[in-house]
Design a protein around this motif. Structure first.
Motif, mmCIF file in Angstrom:
data_model
loop_
_atom_site.group_PDB
_atom_site.id
_atom_site.type_symbol
_atom_site.label_atom_id
_atom_site.label_comp_id
_atom_site.label_asym_id
_atom_site.label_seq_id
_atom_site.Cartn_x
_atom_site.Cartn_y
_atom_site.Cartn_z
ATOM 1 N N THR A 139 34.593 33.960 44.059
ATOM 2 C CA THR A 139 34.771 35.097 44.457
ATOM 3 C C THR A 139 34.621 36.046 43.275
ATOM 4 O O THR A 139 34.823 37.505 43.716
ATOM 5 C CB THR A 139 36.411 35.401 44.760
ATOM 6 O OG1 THR A 139 36.969 35.057 43.703
ATOM 7 C CG2 THR A 139 36.833 34.417 46.037
ATOM 8 N N ARG A 180 31.883 39.403 50.625
ATOM 9 C CA ARG A 180 32.782 40.549 51.330
ATOM 10 C C ARG A 180 32.568 41.974 50.815
ATOM 11 O O ARG A 180 32.787 43.074 51.248
ATOM 12 C CB ARG A 180 34.142 40.122 51.488
ATOM 13 C CG ARG A 180 34.932 39.885 49.969
ATOM 14 C CD ARG A 180 36.029 39.177 50.244
ATOM 15 N NE ARG A 180 36.712 38.807 48.933
ATOM 16 C CZ ARG A 180 37.438 37.826 48.568
ATOM 17 N NH1 ARG A 180 37.173 36.607 49.647
ATOM 18 N NH2 ARG A 180 37.776 37.302 47.600
ATOM 19 N N TYR A 231 39.926 46.054 52.854
ATOM 20 C CA TYR A 231 40.066 44.927 53.344
ATOM 21 C C TYR A 231 41.566 44.471 53.973
ATOM 22 O O TYR A 231 42.385 45.441 54.004
ATOM 23 C CB TYR A 231 40.489 44.060 51.798
ATOM 24 C CG TYR A 231 39.158 44.050 50.927
ATOM 25 C CD1 TYR A 231 37.826 43.571 51.545
ATOM 26 C CD2 TYR A 231 39.019 44.558 49.696
ATOM 27 C CE1 TYR A 231 36.767 43.594 50.645
ATOM 28 C CE2 TYR A 231 38.100 44.665 48.822
ATOM 29 C CZ TYR A 231 36.647 44.215 49.481
ATOM 30 O OH TYR A 231 35.764 44.131 48.681
ATOM 31 N N HIS A 232 41.581 43.135 54.667
ATOM 32 C CA HIS A 232 42.724 42.878 55.323
ATOM 33 C C HIS A 232 43.127 41.443 54.793
ATOM 34 O O HIS A 232 41.990 40.574 54.982
ATOM 35 C CB HIS A 232 42.833 43.006 56.802
ATOM 36 C CG HIS A 232 43.735 42.440 57.477
ATOM 37 N ND1 HIS A 232 43.717 41.230 58.009
ATOM 38 C CD2 HIS A 232 44.932 42.903 57.947
ATOM 39 C CE1 HIS A 232 44.885 40.753 58.582
ATOM 40 N NE2 HIS A 232 45.644 42.139 58.663
ATOM 41 N N LYS A 233 43.993 41.004 54.436
ATOM 42 C CA LYS A 233 44.279 39.563 53.650
ATOM 43 C C LYS A 233 45.361 38.892 53.955
ATOM 44 O O LYS A 233 46.435 39.235 54.611
ATOM 45 C CB LYS A 233 44.492 40.019 52.266
ATOM 46 C CG LYS A 233 43.517 40.747 51.230
ATOM 47 C CD LYS A 233 43.960 40.694 50.069
ATOM 48 C CE LYS A 233 43.087 41.948 49.196
ATOM 49 N NZ LYS A 233 43.109 41.751 47.779
ATOM 50 N N TRP A 275 43.101 32.956 49.332
ATOM 51 C CA TRP A 275 43.442 34.251 50.067
ATOM 52 C C TRP A 275 42.035 34.474 51.007
ATOM 53 O O TRP A 275 40.873 34.245 50.840
ATOM 54 C CB TRP A 275 42.889 35.585 48.981
ATOM 55 C CG TRP A 275 44.313 35.893 48.285
ATOM 56 C CD1 TRP A 275 44.525 35.504 46.899
ATOM 57 C CD2 TRP A 275 45.520 36.626 48.722
ATOM 58 N NE1 TRP A 275 45.628 35.603 46.686
ATOM 59 C CE2 TRP A 275 46.527 36.457 47.783
ATOM 60 C CE3 TRP A 275 45.857 37.041 50.019
ATOM 61 C CZ2 TRP A 275 47.816 37.200 47.856
ATOM 62 C CZ3 TRP A 275 47.020 37.747 50.275
ATOM 63 C CH2 TRP A 275 47.904 37.538 49.213
ATOM 64 N N VAL A 304 40.216 36.921 53.122
ATOM 65 C CA VAL A 304 39.938 38.359 53.118
ATOM 66 C C VAL A 304 39.052 38.931 54.175
ATOM 67 O O VAL A 304 37.635 38.397 54.246
ATOM 68 C CB VAL A 304 39.432 38.654 51.609
ATOM 69 C CG1 VAL A 304 39.185 40.384 51.799
ATOM 70 C CG2 VAL A 304 40.395 38.129 50.583
ATOM 71 N N ASN A 305 39.388 39.551 55.155
ATOM 72 C CA ASN A 305 38.659 40.141 56.383
ATOM 73 C C ASN A 305 38.214 41.634 55.768
ATOM 74 O O ASN A 305 39.014 42.333 54.868
ATOM 75 C CB ASN A 305 39.477 40.473 57.511
ATOM 76 C CG ASN A 305 39.977 39.290 58.067
ATOM 77 O OD1 ASN A 305 39.341 38.012 58.104
ATOM 78 N ND2 ASN A 305 41.249 39.252 58.421
ATOM 79 N N SER A 319 37.250 36.181 58.012
ATOM 80 C CA SER A 319 36.968 35.160 57.228
ATOM 81 C C SER A 319 37.651 33.876 57.882
ATOM 82 O O SER A 319 38.447 33.963 58.394
ATOM 83 C CB SER A 319 37.200 35.624 55.722
ATOM 84 O OG SER A 319 36.747 34.900 54.569
#
Ligand SMILES: [Zn+2]
Length: 473
Positions: free
Chosen positions: A80, A91, A113-115, A131, A133-134, A204
């Motif tokens: 990441t 991402r 981000y949405h996590k 994590w 992560v979208n 994700s």
């Protein structure tokens, strides 16, 4: 013409006649306008849909798929921190791309981000804390900001061993194609304003257990989002199937018949009044099929009457689990040699989800279908609520619903079909009536639904009645 100012009006013998004349003209005009509005059908097409389809670019989709495949691997547990390899780089690039799209439309997108965290051991496929992560972009609706229509693709990829997060895993078709489609739809649709909110999202953790979708669906439910539908795109670029068929003229829409946790009342309704194949996800699938027929001449939707492929999964499912309508859109002919495979050649057969196997024009066609469905739903008036039905042992069927409060509303349309037909076959535009009797249509032999129709010709997704009209009503 000159009415003398010093003659009091009430003493003018002509005035009552004038008033009467004006009043009768007024009533005549408003009456005819009403009759006109009720009898004239709304426009059949919204010509903006053709512009939307035209604007979708296969070249930009190709460029995005190449970029995504170029991150080497996008495995959920991959690096990441690198700027060039791994899911972190992927991402960040997707987020930056969405921000670029947003700055081209006066910051019309809320990009974020949405996590969610998956703890080590929660799943065999997530051996350490990870994590998920979208990346999502919300184009806020002008009239109904809390109503959402969502297009999703996936960020992550995998090869033969689902835990291998280091080796090359380009995931060009699975699912850079869906992700690129989401970005392209955002580019084109961000030029328009909608009544409802549109979300473009890269999810994700799909290959590790549908985690990104699970987190988003749970949060959406907790935040009381009204989700009108999720169009989940997973593999939209393969035209040369393992079955030897080459086909760029059809695609599949998977939908489950009904939500997975029916109440006892749902079960009674389905058994005695009908509705086994009329849940909200199925209506969404019919909508996609209808829009494809209406606006494309070189493409057919194949509705598949099941949640997903045989025993396999996709990111619409976690939304269905939370009670939201959602379908999977994908190619008709898959090639399993190019899915979840280590890149290699064995016995002369090439394995691996590589860029060479993706057909960008086809991915663009499917993206176009998504875009017109998002636009059509986001432009449509709010769907009718409390739709009731009655007509047992009568020669006619009656439908009744609550009036829709929406300034774009033009009227309502009743649909019906044979009980064995997959798609709505018959329809009647009924203007502003909210209590309609279909004469000589025997309720036993058909299934029924209602839509709200907008002045722009767009219709809400069909609402299937789930309540009986009370006897005394
Ligand atoms: Zn996959």
């Amino acid at each position: 013409m000159n009415i003398s100012v010093d003659t009091p009006k009430y003493k003018n013998p002509c005035f009552p006649l004038v008033t009467r004349f004006i009043l009768s003209v007024f009533f005549f005009v408003s009456f005819t306008a009403n009759v006109y509005l009720q009898s004239v059908a709304p426009p059949f097409i919204d010509s903006r849909m053709y512009n939307i389809i035209d604007k979708i670019s296969a070249d930009r989709i190709e460029k995005d798929i190449r970029t995504l495949a170029g991150f080497g691997t996008r495995h959920t547990m991959s690096d990441t921190t690198s700027d060039t390899r791994g899911i972190g780089a992927a991402r960040r690039w997707i987020k930056k791309e969405m921000e670029t799209i947003s700055s081209a439309c006066n910051n019309c997108l809320e990009v974020k981000y949405h996590k969610g965290l998956v703890k080590a051991g929660e799943s065999r496929r997530i051996p350490e804390d990870t994590w998920i992560v979208n990346v999502m972009a919300i184009q806020r609706g002008k009239q109904f900001p809390n109503k959402y229509i969502i297009m999703s693709g996936d960020i992550d990829s995998r090869i033969s061993d689902p835990l291998n997060y280091t080796d090359d895993s380009p995931g060009a078709n699975d699912n850079a194609s869906g992700m690129a489609g989401v970005l392209e739809a955002a580019r084109v649709l961000s030029k328009y304003d909608f009544s409802c909110s549109v979300i473009y999202v890269g999810l994700s953790g799909e290959e590790q257990g549908l985690y990104g979708g699970k987190f988003l669906a749970k949060d959406a439910k907790a935040d009381r989002w009204e989700i009108l539908g999720v169009l989940n795109n997973d593999m939209i670029g393969n035209i040369s199937g393992i079955d030897g068929v080459v086909d760029n003229t059809t695609f599949r829409v998977f939908s489950e018949p009904n939500p997975p946790n029916p109440t006892e009342q749902d079960q009674i309704w389905n058994r005695f009044y009908g509705g086994e194949v009329d849940g909200p996800s199925r209506q969404l699938a019919r909508y996609v099929d209808m829009m494809t027929d209406k606006y494309t001449t070189n493409l057919k939707a194949k509705m598949i009457y099941r949640l997903d492929r045989f025993g396999r999964g996709g990111h619409h499912r976690p939304f269905n689990d939370e009670g939201f309508p959602g379908v999977r859109i994908m190619e008709t002919h898959e090639n399993y040699n190019q899915q979840h495979q280590d890149i290699r050649t064995e016995d002369g057969i090439k394995y691996g989800d590589v860029i060479e196997a993706v057909n960008f024009d086809y991915a663009a066609k499917l993206t176009g279908v998504n875009a017109i469905c998002l636009a059509g739903i986001a432009w449509a008036p709010a769907a009718p609520t409390l739709v009731m039905i009655g007509g047992a042992v009568k020669p006619s069927t009656r439908l009744k619903w609550d009036p829709v409060n929406d300034k774009e509303l033009m009227g309502y349309k009743i649909y019906w079909r044979d009980t064995t037909s997959p798609q709505w076959q018959y329809s009647k535009y009924v203007g502003m009536d909210t209590d309609v009797t279909l004469k000589n249509v025997v309720i036993d032999n058909y299934l029924f639904g209602v839509t709200a129709v907008g002045k722009n010709g767009n219709e809400s997704i069909v609402v299937y009645p789930k309540t009986l009209i009370p006897r005394r009503n």
